[in-house]
Write an enzyme that holds these catalytic residues in place. Structure first.
Site, PDB file in Angstrom:
ATOM      1  N   ASP A  16      -1.337 -42.752 -86.090  1.00  0.00           N
ATOM      2  CA  ASP A  16      -2.543 -42.165 -86.406  1.00  0.00           C
ATOM      3  C   ASP A  16      -2.468 -41.292 -87.594  1.00  0.00           C
ATOM      4  O   ASP A  16      -1.353 -40.881 -87.968  1.00  0.00           O
ATOM      5  CB  ASP A  16      -2.904 -41.539 -84.908  1.00  0.00           C
ATOM      6  CG  ASP A  16      -4.137 -40.490 -85.232  1.00  0.00           C
ATOM      7  OD1 ASP A  16      -5.255 -40.998 -85.658  1.00  0.00           O
ATOM      8  OD2 ASP A  16      -4.099 -39.340 -84.855  1.00  0.00           O
ATOM      9  N   ASP A  18      -5.054 -38.082 -88.284  1.00  0.00           N
ATOM     10  CA  ASP A  18      -5.222 -36.869 -88.116  1.00  0.00           C
ATOM     11  C   ASP A  18      -4.757 -36.132 -86.901  1.00  0.00           C
ATOM     12  O   ASP A  18      -5.025 -36.840 -85.843  1.00  0.00           O
ATOM     13  CB  ASP A  18      -7.058 -36.507 -88.145  1.00  0.00           C
ATOM     14  CG  ASP A  18      -7.593 -37.070 -89.218  1.00  0.00           C
ATOM     15  OD1 ASP A  18      -7.134 -36.509 -90.621  1.00  0.00           O
ATOM     16  OD2 ASP A  18      -8.324 -38.021 -89.407  1.00  0.00           O
TER      17      ASP A  18
END
Ligand SMILES: [Mg+2]
Ligand SMILES: [Zn+2]
Length: 218
Positions: A16, A18
């Site tokens: 991922d 953020d």
């Protein structure tokens, strides 16, 4: 290249963006927290370079899968999102880290005022759906059973499960909304089967610590 689970594929770690690789942008004055939307805002989180270096050295292909609904919601320009992603890949390359696939979901089911209409729709790629992970698995020839999705949110764990990958969760102390994911559910209850499906295989507060455990698990 075959892992212990067989199948002949490569091992990979899908990350991922953020809260996993880069920090959110926090405006203390306004009390606003947003994803980075300009290259100048990219701040790698502690342990990211060491963790990715460890994984890459152990033979794991590195990839990124990120939900970025800002343009669909009318909050950000699509070009800003894509330029920030390109800058992140370049920043990591500067540390000797090769991102072999970078998938972004620009969609949002409801959108928002001023959002790009063609981005406002249900899609198969927005996590927790597995579309981006499936594309990465196919493009890089990954073996699902020994590859990982690593993120900082329940939807990352759910996407990992939906794609048949192992799930690693970065969990900061104090992130109380994630605490149920850390608990081993009591057997036999409806609530426990729901949280059990979302339970990660590994959870650590930093990517370097998580990477050590991924490599040790083999
Ligand atoms: Mg995240
Ligand atoms: Zn999408």
């Amino acid at each position: 290249m075959s892992g212990p689970g067989g199948g002949g594929g490569r091992r990979g770690v899908v990350l991922d963006r953020d809260g996993t690789l880069v920090d959110f942008v926090r405006d203390a004055e306004l009390g606003v927290v947003t994803p980075a939307f300009h290259p100048s805002q990219l701040r790698l989180l502690p342990g990211v370079v060491a963790g990715l270096t460890r994984l890459q050295a152990a033979g794991y292909a590195l990839a990124i899968a990120t939900n970025q609904p800002g343009a669909a919601k009318g909050e950000l320009a699509r070009a800003a999102i894509l330029a920030t992603n390109d800058a992140l890949a370049a920043l990591l390359a500067g540390h000797g880290l090769r991102i072999e696939a970078f998938e972004v979901c620009l969609h949002h089911p409801e959108g928002g005022p001023g959002g790009e209409p063609e981005l406002v729709r249900a899609c198969a790629c927005r996590k927790p759906r597995p579309g981006m992970l499936d594309r990465i698995v196919g493009a890089l020839g990954l073996e699902r059973g020994t590859s990982w999705m690593v993120g900082d949110a329940a939807m990352d764990v759910a996407a990992a499960r939906a794609a048949g990958l192992r799930a690693g969760l970065l969990m900061q102390p104090g992130r109380c909304e994630l605490c149920p994911l850390r608990d081993v559910p009591a057997p036999g209850t409806e609530a426990s089967s729901a949280s059990g499906a979302l339970r990660p295989d590994l959870a650590e507060p930093r990517l370097d610590l998580l990477a050590e455990r991924i490599v040790a698990l083999g």
